[in-house]
Write a protein that holds these residues in place. Sequence first.
Motif, mmCIF file in Angstrom:
data_model
loop_
_atom_site.group_PDB
_atom_site.id
_atom_site.type_symbol
_atom_site.label_atom_id
_atom_site.label_comp_id
_atom_site.label_asym_id
_atom_site.label_seq_id
_atom_site.Cartn_x
_atom_site.Cartn_y
_atom_site.Cartn_z
ATOM 1 N N GLU A 287 0.831 -1.202 0.000
ATOM 2 C CA GLU A 287 0.000 0.000 0.000
ATOM 3 C C GLU A 287 0.868 1.256 0.000
ATOM 4 O OE1 GLU A 287 -2.645 -0.314 3.292
ATOM 5 O OE2 GLU A 287 -3.796 -1.986 2.427
ATOM 6 N N GLN A 288 1.944 1.233 0.766
ATOM 7 C CA GLN A 288 2.851 2.376 0.798
ATOM 8 C C GLN A 288 3.511 2.595 -0.564
ATOM 9 O OE1 GLN A 288 5.667 1.732 3.995
ATOM 10 N NE2 GLN A 288 4.037 1.346 5.495
ATOM 11 N N MET A 289 3.909 1.501 -1.203
ATOM 12 C CA MET A 289 4.549 1.595 -2.522
ATOM 13 C C MET A 289 3.593 2.192 -3.550
ATOM 14 S SD MET A 289 7.718 0.600 -2.570
ATOM 15 C CE MET A 289 8.012 0.130 -4.275
ATOM 16 N N VAL A 290 2.343 1.761 -3.526
ATOM 17 C CA VAL A 290 1.343 2.290 -4.459
ATOM 18 C C VAL A 290 1.119 3.772 -4.203
ATOM 19 C CG1 VAL A 290 -1.085 2.184 -5.133
ATOM 20 C CG2 VAL A 290 0.202 0.080 -4.830
ATOM 21 N N VAL A 292 3.214 5.929 -2.904
ATOM 22 C CA VAL A 292 4.394 6.668 -3.359
ATOM 23 C C VAL A 292 4.368 6.829 -4.878
ATOM 24 C CG1 VAL A 292 6.912 6.542 -3.604
ATOM 25 C CG2 VAL A 292 5.842 6.036 -1.394
ATOM 26 N N GLN A 293 4.010 5.782 -5.584
ATOM 27 C CA GLN A 293 3.966 5.853 -7.050
ATOM 28 C C GLN A 293 2.909 6.856 -7.523
ATOM 29 O OE1 GLN A 293 3.507 1.780 -8.452
ATOM 30 N NE2 GLN A 293 5.679 1.675 -8.899
ATOM 31 N N LYS A 294 1.739 6.841 -6.877
ATOM 32 C CA LYS A 294 0.676 7.779 -7.242
ATOM 33 C C LYS A 294 1.108 9.214 -6.984
ATOM 34 C CE LYS A 294 -3.387 4.805 -6.759
ATOM 35 N NZ LYS A 294 -4.667 4.566 -6.009
ATOM 36 N N ALA A 296 4.048 10.367 -7.095
ATOM 37 C CA ALA A 296 5.116 10.749 -8.019
ATOM 38 C C ALA A 296 4.587 11.053 -9.412
ATOM 39 C CB ALA A 296 6.165 9.648 -8.087
ATOM 40 N N GLN A 297 3.345 10.671 -9.696
ATOM 41 C CA GLN A 297 2.798 10.878 -11.049
ATOM 42 C C GLN A 297 2.281 12.309 -11.253
ATOM 43 O OE1 GLN A 297 -0.125 7.762 -11.437
ATOM 44 N NE2 GLN A 297 1.415 6.169 -11.800
#
Length: 297
Positions: A287-290, A292-294, A296-297
């Motif tokens: 969940e944390q990785m998702v 972070v990716q969101k 960064a977009q």
Amino acid sequence: MKRRVTKAIFPVAGLGTRFLPATKSVPKEIMTLVDRPLIQYAIDEARAAGIREFIFVTSRGKSALEDYFDHAPELEASLRKKGKKELLKTLKSTNMDSGAIAYIRQHKALGLGHAVWCARRLIADEPFAVILPDDVIAAEKPCLQQMTEAYADTGGCMVAAMEVPPEKASAYGVLDVKEDMGSMVSVKGMVEKPNAEDAPSNLAVIGRYILTPDVLKNLNRMKSGSGGEIQLTDAIAAELQAERGVYGFRFRGQRFDCGSKAGFLQATVAFGLARDELKDELSDYLEQMVAVQKAAQ
């Protein structure tokens, strides 16, 4: 009375080049999903289906695979001394009884059909299973067990089948369906790696088979097929010409292609989330990785 399936062939002679450099020294089948190697998932599935004789078709550089199934007296003694009963139980589950396991060398990489043919003398005149360890299947009831239960009613040859998007049909052997009976289909043809527009259905064959000894006789006469290899699909298709039954079985479960890096990573996540002691921490991390990716977009 139909004979029980008690022998299984595990074709493990491949070099695993898609996983280099890891497979330079470690057989792909020993690479781990969470804390168990791929081959252990295949063995456990076979045992659940009643398999008692395990035949590995190997090649040079697979000694680590053979060692994995051997007893480890020093390690067992150490765990016993430290009172680590659960680890000792887990370790013993990897042991194979003397005489239950056999190794056959495939000296040339001539395809899956050739690998199965290499084990012909150990099969003799019995029906047998073929398990491809690259295909790991998460299921409440193990896939091969589902198949052996269905096979008791059908006999003949049976292949595990799953529906795939039409554009991916070219990566599989595809069934030409004669009659769709739900979980079971009777087959009138099989096409190895067809172009998307030529695929007779979207039912693809994956790495579980129950075959008759007649398939080995067909392999005796086989010439190279798709990709210049001796194809197991062609030998099974020959059973249709002889008007012996061939069936596709829609198994219940999720298949992971652990022959690819993406599939291996997906399986690692799925099997990690299925473990009680890992799921909370792993789920939080994902969940944390998702997030972070969101961001960064």
